[in-house]
Write an enzyme that holds these catalytic residues in place. Structure first.
Site, short mmCIF file in Angstrom:
data_model
loop_
_atom_site.label_atom_id
_atom_site.label_comp_id
_atom_site.label_asym_id
_atom_site.label_seq_id
_atom_site.Cartn_x
_atom_site.Cartn_y
_atom_site.Cartn_z
N CYS A 111 0.71 -1.21 0.01
CA CYS A 111 0.15 0.09 0.11
C CYS A 111 0.89 1.19 0.14
CB CYS A 111 -0.81 -0.09 1.38
SG CYS A 111 -1.94 -1.48 1.00
N HIS A 251 -3.44 7.04 2.95
CA HIS A 251 -3.93 5.71 2.47
C HIS A 251 -5.13 5.26 3.14
CE1 HIS A 251 -3.92 1.57 1.41
NE2 HIS A 251 -3.63 1.13 2.51
N ASN A 281 -10.35 -0.50 0.69
CA ASN A 281 -8.93 -0.22 0.33
C ASN A 281 -8.29 -0.80 -0.72
OD1 ASN A 281 -6.17 -0.66 0.58
ND2 ASN A 281 -6.08 -1.78 2.82
N1 ACO Z 1 -18.08 -9.30 9.77
C1 ACO Z 1 -18.51 -9.67 11.30
N2 ACO Z 1 -17.37 -9.95 12.07
C2 ACO Z 1 -16.11 -9.95 11.96
C3 ACO Z 1 -15.74 -9.64 10.60
C4 ACO Z 1 -16.57 -9.38 9.66
N3 ACO Z 1 -16.35 -9.04 8.45
N4 ACO Z 1 -14.31 -9.59 10.62
C5 ACO Z 1 -13.93 -10.12 12.06
N5 ACO Z 1 -15.15 -10.01 12.59
C6 ACO Z 1 -15.12 -10.49 14.13
C7 ACO Z 1 -13.97 -11.39 14.67
O1 ACO Z 1 -14.13 -12.61 14.35
C8 ACO Z 1 -14.10 -10.96 16.16
O2 ACO Z 1 -15.00 -11.84 16.62
P1 ACO Z 1 -14.73 -12.33 18.29
O3 ACO Z 1 -14.81 -11.07 18.99
O4 ACO Z 1 -15.92 -13.18 18.21
O5 ACO Z 1 -13.70 -13.06 18.13
C9 ACO Z 1 -14.57 -9.63 16.06
O6 ACO Z 1 -15.08 -9.50 14.84
C10 ACO Z 1 -13.49 -8.43 16.32
O7 ACO Z 1 -12.41 -8.83 15.64
P2 ACO Z 1 -11.02 -7.90 15.43
O8 ACO Z 1 -10.26 -8.41 14.50
O9 ACO Z 1 -10.78 -7.61 16.77
O10 ACO Z 1 -11.67 -6.56 14.82
P3 ACO Z 1 -10.95 -4.99 14.85
O11 ACO Z 1 -11.89 -4.12 15.52
O12 ACO Z 1 -9.55 -5.19 15.14
O13 ACO Z 1 -11.33 -4.72 13.37
C11 ACO Z 1 -10.00 -4.56 11.32
C12 ACO Z 1 -10.83 -5.55 12.30
C13 ACO Z 1 -11.12 -3.72 10.63
C14 ACO Z 1 -9.37 -5.59 10.33
C15 ACO Z 1 -9.10 -3.82 11.93
O14 ACO Z 1 -8.30 -4.45 12.86
C16 ACO Z 1 -8.25 -2.77 10.98
O15 ACO Z 1 -8.68 -2.11 10.12
N6 ACO Z 1 -6.66 -3.32 10.92
C17 ACO Z 1 -6.07 -2.46 10.02
C18 ACO Z 1 -6.35 -3.46 8.72
C19 ACO Z 1 -5.29 -2.64 7.57
O16 ACO Z 1 -4.98 -1.39 7.67
N7 ACO Z 1 -4.64 -3.44 6.72
C20 ACO Z 1 -3.90 -2.81 5.87
C21 ACO Z 1 -3.93 -3.61 4.68
S1 ACO Z 1 -3.12 -2.95 3.33
C22 ACO Z 1 -2.12 -3.96 2.57
O17 ACO Z 1 -0.88 -3.67 2.57
C23 ACO Z 1 -2.54 -5.07 1.62
#
Ligand code: ACO
Length: 324
Positions: A111, A251, A281
């Site tokens: 990214c 980003h 994203n």
């Molecule tokens: N729908 C419903 N529930 C979900 C989903 C979904 N799509 N995804 C995860 N959950 C659930 C999980 O299973 C978990 O359930 P549990 O509590 O029963 O175990 C709960 O939601 C919480 O999950 P977390 O992973 O703790 O959720 P979080 O608040 O951290 O949000 C997220 C997840 C959105 C991915 C966040 O961590 C984030 O944005 N991180 C950064 C991601 C990012 O910037 N990535 C860059 C990639 S770019 C690249 O280089 C390709």
């Protein structure tokens, strides 16, 4: 010599995939996706891939800049999802545009790819006498997403953005003023996608391909720390006050990450333009797509100072201070 951005362009596929559509294939909901990420929908490719999107974004940027294919000296594509292992997406874009005088190659910064490519183009222009460059961020992440993994598949979309950059001699105002780039390979496993694995007559196995895996909270914590740090560094290195920055073009990975960065920088969200709701994203494409929206929306005046900043797999990060 100074390098200026003289035109921008972008392309996203027509096919809209809403959060409700995804709730039909994995256990998720519009409410969960919106509140955790700010994403409402994304565009997904169902036709030709990364190079075609990149070439279309490039054509629009060249029209915007008023340059033709024969003017282009360098083509750099920030991408991790080129259509082929080789040739590069940049060479395919070159062929598609007919930019016969150019040299083209890809830059792998996930990214952060567009930020890395922009800095590289600036360095080539200043050090090697190239004049006009096409800097592109393009990704087709939908082909490396595991569509049964709700923790990643809701986050990503496809798209491409491009900027035409040009070297200017003399006292011309503006351009790319400074950049700060970084990577930390110790954190490589936090966010990755396995490419084709080993598999040959010696191993007796067939090669396999991987999908995106991510420790979401690790990436979140890293992003909200590193992005403000590298922005502050660029500001300090250049003696620029944060109040001089009109927009922080960040980003688009998660609305909450951008809010957190705003809080740490003590700037209001109206200086942090967002479009994640529409596209998700799109990896290396998010920053140039957003920049193109600002440019075409008449939001950028000559002399305006903006920061472009991103982060991604590697882990990588970077910030660029640009005067329009
Ligand atoms: N729908 C419903 N529930 C979900 C989903 C979904 N799509 N995804 C995860 N959950 C659930 C999980 O299973 C978990 O359930 P549990 O509590 O029963 O175990 C709960 O939601 C919480 O999950 P977390 O992973 O703790 O959720 P979080 O608040 O951290 O949000 C997220 C997840 C959105 C991915 C966040 O961590 C984030 O944005 N991180 C950064 C991601 C990012 O910037 N990535 C860059 C990639 S770019 C690249 O280089 C390709």
């Amino acid at each position: 010599m100074k390098t200026k951005i003289i035109g921008t362009g972008s392309f996203v596929p027509d096919r809209v995939v809403t959060n409700q559509d995804l709730a039909g294939i994995v256990d998720t909901s519009d409410e969960w996706i919106r509140t955790r990420t700010g994403i409402g929908q994304r565009r997904i490719l169902d036709g030709p891939g990364t190079s075609a999107m990149a070439a279309e974004a490039a054509r629009r940027a060249m029209d915007n800049a008023g340059v033709g294919p024969e003017d282009i000296d360098i083509i750099l594509v920030g991408t991790t999802t080129a259509d082929h292992c080789f040739p590069s997406a940049a060479c395919e874009v070159q062929g598609s545009l007919g930019a016969v005088r150019a040299v083209g190659y890809d830059i792998s910064g996930a990214c952060s790819g567009f930020i890395f490519a922009l800095s590289t183009a600036d360095a080539l222009i200043r050090a090697q006498g190239y004049r006009v460059g096409l800097v592109i961020g393009a990704d087709n992440l939908s082909k490396i997403v595991d569509w049964s993994d709700r923790s990643t598949c809701v986050l990503f979309g496809d798209g491409a953005g491009a900027a035409v950059v040009k070297g200017f001699e003399g006292q011309e105002e503006g351009g790319i003023i400074a950049a700060d780039l970084g990577s930390d390979g110790r954190k490589a496993a936090v966010l990755q996608c396995q490419s084709r694995t080993m598999g040959n007559f010696l191993t007796g196995t067939k090669p396999e391909v991987g999908y995106i895996t991510m420790e979401g909270q690790e990436v979140f914590k890293f992003a909200v720390k590193k992005v403000p740090e590298c922005i502050q560094k660029v500001l300090e290195d250049t003696g620029t006050g944060i109040e001089e920055i009109k927009y922080f073009v960040l980003h688009q990975a998660n609305y909450r990450i951008c809010e957190s960065i705003a809080k740490r920088l003590k700037v209001s969200m109206d200086r942090i333009p967002m479009n994640i709701e529409h596209y998700g994203n799109t990896s290396a494409a998010t920053i140039p797509v957003l920049l193109d929206e600002l440019n075409r929306g008449g939001k950028l005046e000559p002399g305006d100072k903006i920061i472009l900043s991103g982060f991604g797999a590697g882990l990588t990060w970077g910030a660029s201070l640009v005067q329009w």
